[in-house]
Motif scaffolding. Structure first.
Motif, mmCIF file in Angstrom:
data_model
loop_
_atom_site.group_PDB
_atom_site.id
_atom_site.type_symbol
_atom_site.label_atom_id
_atom_site.label_comp_id
_atom_site.label_asym_id
_atom_site.label_seq_id
_atom_site.Cartn_x
_atom_site.Cartn_y
_atom_site.Cartn_z
ATOM 1 N N ALA A 78 0.900 -1.610 -0.183
ATOM 2 C CA ALA A 78 -0.509 0.106 -0.246
ATOM 3 C C ALA A 78 0.586 1.814 -0.165
ATOM 4 O O ALA A 78 0.430 2.261 -1.027
ATOM 5 N N ILE A 79 1.723 1.227 0.917
ATOM 6 C CA ILE A 79 2.867 2.425 1.106
ATOM 7 C C ILE A 79 3.508 2.794 0.302
ATOM 8 O O ILE A 79 3.545 3.945 -0.724
ATOM 9 N N GLU A 84 4.301 9.049 0.642
ATOM 10 C CA GLU A 84 3.936 10.647 0.930
ATOM 11 C C GLU A 84 2.963 9.664 2.564
ATOM 12 O O GLU A 84 2.894 10.266 3.601
ATOM 13 N N PHE A 85 2.729 8.462 2.074
ATOM 14 C CA PHE A 85 1.755 8.416 3.296
ATOM 15 C C PHE A 85 2.256 7.913 4.601
ATOM 16 O O PHE A 85 1.275 8.488 6.027
ATOM 17 N N PRO A 86 3.543 7.719 4.835
ATOM 18 C CA PRO A 86 3.779 7.660 6.020
ATOM 19 C C PRO A 86 3.672 8.800 7.048
ATOM 20 O O PRO A 86 4.212 9.263 8.131
ATOM 21 N N LYS A 88 1.098 12.007 6.780
ATOM 22 C CA LYS A 88 -0.352 12.011 6.043
ATOM 23 C C LYS A 88 -0.591 11.701 7.882
ATOM 24 O O LYS A 88 -1.655 12.223 8.073
ATOM 25 N N ILE A 89 -0.526 10.739 8.792
ATOM 26 C CA ILE A 89 -1.196 10.164 9.241
ATOM 27 C C ILE A 89 -0.611 10.400 10.824
ATOM 28 O O ILE A 89 0.663 10.397 10.893
ATOM 29 N N GLY A 90 -1.102 9.877 11.746
ATOM 30 C CA GLY A 90 -1.153 10.491 13.007
ATOM 31 C C GLY A 90 -0.008 9.268 13.665
ATOM 32 O O GLY A 90 1.433 8.878 13.720
ATOM 33 N N GLN A 91 -0.496 7.985 14.247
ATOM 34 C CA GLN A 91 -0.084 6.796 14.569
ATOM 35 C C GLN A 91 -0.490 5.773 13.625
ATOM 36 O O GLN A 91 -1.484 6.014 13.018
ATOM 37 N N ILE A 92 -0.446 4.162 13.231
ATOM 38 C CA ILE A 92 -0.959 3.304 12.871
ATOM 39 C C ILE A 92 -0.136 2.059 14.318
ATOM 40 O O ILE A 92 0.788 2.147 14.428
ATOM 41 N N VAL A 93 -1.538 1.855 14.584
ATOM 42 C CA VAL A 93 -1.497 0.853 15.869
ATOM 43 C C VAL A 93 -1.826 -0.390 15.128
ATOM 44 O O VAL A 93 -2.489 -0.610 14.158
ATOM 45 N N ILE A 94 -0.709 -1.620 15.255
ATOM 46 C CA ILE A 94 -1.056 -2.940 14.187
ATOM 47 C C ILE A 94 -0.845 -4.018 15.202
ATOM 48 O O ILE A 94 -0.876 -4.456 16.176
ATOM 49 N N LEU A 95 -2.598 -4.757 15.331
ATOM 50 C CA LEU A 95 -2.157 -5.844 15.417
ATOM 51 C C LEU A 95 -1.484 -6.807 14.603
ATOM 52 O O LEU A 95 -1.969 -7.543 13.672
ATOM 53 N N ILE A 122 7.536 -3.416 4.777
ATOM 54 C CA ILE A 122 7.387 -1.989 4.230
ATOM 55 C C ILE A 122 6.861 -1.291 5.300
ATOM 56 O O ILE A 122 7.116 -0.554 5.196
ATOM 57 N N VAL A 123 5.719 -1.875 5.696
ATOM 58 C CA VAL A 123 5.511 -1.030 7.119
ATOM 59 C C VAL A 123 6.024 -0.600 7.786
ATOM 60 O O VAL A 123 6.213 0.254 8.043
ATOM 61 N N PHE A 124 6.915 -1.878 8.399
ATOM 62 C CA PHE A 124 7.735 -1.524 10.069
ATOM 63 C C PHE A 124 8.424 -0.873 9.657
ATOM 64 O O PHE A 124 9.106 -0.353 10.456
ATOM 65 N N THR A 125 9.029 -0.394 8.355
ATOM 66 C CA THR A 125 10.523 -0.065 8.319
ATOM 67 C C THR A 125 10.158 1.378 7.157
ATOM 68 O O THR A 125 10.623 2.265 6.232
ATOM 69 N N SER A 126 8.833 2.441 6.956
ATOM 70 C CA SER A 126 8.044 2.526 6.403
ATOM 71 C C SER A 126 8.663 4.376 7.454
ATOM 72 O O SER A 126 8.276 5.437 6.927
ATOM 73 N N GLY A 127 8.614 4.128 8.415
ATOM 74 C CA GLY A 127 9.284 5.539 9.186
ATOM 75 C C GLY A 127 7.916 6.229 9.895
ATOM 76 O O GLY A 127 8.056 7.094 10.529
ATOM 77 N N SER A 128 6.606 5.467 9.863
ATOM 78 C CA SER A 128 5.619 6.005 9.898
ATOM 79 C C SER A 128 5.503 5.521 11.851
ATOM 80 O O SER A 128 6.694 4.610 12.027
ATOM 81 N N ASP A 129 4.420 6.762 12.267
ATOM 82 C CA ASP A 129 5.080 6.434 13.966
ATOM 83 C C ASP A 129 4.217 5.072 14.133
ATOM 84 O O ASP A 129 2.374 4.848 13.931
ATOM 85 N N ILE A 130 4.659 3.866 14.697
ATOM 86 C CA ILE A 130 3.856 2.081 15.001
ATOM 87 C C ILE A 130 4.183 2.304 16.274
ATOM 88 O O ILE A 130 5.349 2.452 16.400
ATOM 89 N N LEU A 131 3.030 1.289 16.408
ATOM 90 C CA LEU A 131 2.553 1.339 17.629
ATOM 91 C C LEU A 131 2.307 -0.339 17.564
ATOM 92 O O LEU A 131 1.527 -1.205 16.327
#
Length: 261
Positions: A78-79, A84-86, A88-95, A122-131
């Motif tokens: 997706a990313i 620019e997606f990472p 554009k959003i505040g945080q991604i909480v991943i189950l 890709i998501v884990f290494t995208s630079g987004s604020d991830i939990l």
């Protein structure tokens, strides 16, 4: 008196799914957040059925005003479609993930990560604020037979509905884990977004194995050692990974919000 804090706007990406349904109902009864939409993806069921189920749950909740967007029917990065997606959003909480414990699809992999390891990496290494909330944490959060009995005696709409669907979930856990109860995976991740203080976290780099017998394995680097040679972990952004959870508090919140009339 000061103003009440602004409600956190969230989008729930879901593949309902029994514990997904619990999480959606809990979210709709959580005054701290505003559910602005649901997106669907394959997992428990195919994407088309996930969309149908999501729409049905919103009908049950009398919240058909909340939009549902159907996601991909196949694996997708997706990313990569929107670099620019990472930002554009505040945080991604991943189950997802099984950090230092066995998976639930096989000994190496947790189901959500196993469904698309390439996209997960890709998501884990995208630079987004991830939990990341993995099954090492959610397996501590159990809805018991007694909890189910309490729900059955509630007149609340959500409690009555989930009692109708939880039977098969309890049967699965009895068969697969020999336990009298069910794990609250999705509700725990949802409540981590509502109130992060319910969990404790560590920070480091997470990579996902994308092939072989350990396909879907989530591996955490605490970044405390400097390695002498170049490797595929260097210069990757850190993410937060849940390590403990206030399990009784999470179960109580789930129960209270399902029984809210």
């Amino acid at each position: 008196m000061g103003e009440a804090p602004a409600r956190k706007k969230i989008i729930i990406d879901t593949d309902p799914g029994i514990d997904d349904a619990l999480a959606i109902f809990v979210a709709l009864n959580s005054p701290e957040i505003e559910v602005v939409g649901l997106t669907t993806i394959y997992g428990n069921v195919y994407t088309t059925l996930a969309t149908r189920n999501a729409l049905h749950l919103l009908e049950v909740a009398e919240r058909s005003d909340i939009p549902v967007a159907e996601g991909s029917h196949v694996t997708i990065t997706a990313i990569q479609l929107d670099p620019e997606f990472p930002r554009k959003i505040g945080q991604i909480v991943i189950l997802g993930g099984a950090f230092s414990v066995n998976g639930n699809v096989n000994p190496a992999a947790e189901a959500n990560i196993f469904g698309d390891p390439d996209a997960a990496d890709i998501v884990f290494t995208s630079g987004s604020d991830i939990l990341a909330v993995g099954i090492n944490v959610t397996h501590q959060v159990v809805l018991t037979d007694e909890d189910l009995n309490q729900l059955a005696h509630s007149k609340a709409k959500f409690a009555q509905y989930v009692c109708k669907i939880l039977g098969v979930y309890f049967s699965y856990h009895h068969e697969a884990y020999s336990m009298q109860g069910v794990y609250l995976h999705d509700p725990t991740a949802l409540l981590a977004a509502v109130d992060p203080s319910l969990l404790t976290y560590t920070e480091g780099v997470v990579r996902v194995q994308t092939s072989g017998i350990t396909r879907g394995l989530t591996l955490f680097d605490n970044c405390k050692k400097k390695y002498g040679e170049l490797n595929e972990w260097l210069h990757k952004p850190k993410v937060k990974v849940a390590v403990t959870v206030a399990a009784p508090a999470v179960v109580r919140l789930v129960m209270d919000r399902l029984m809210q009339e």
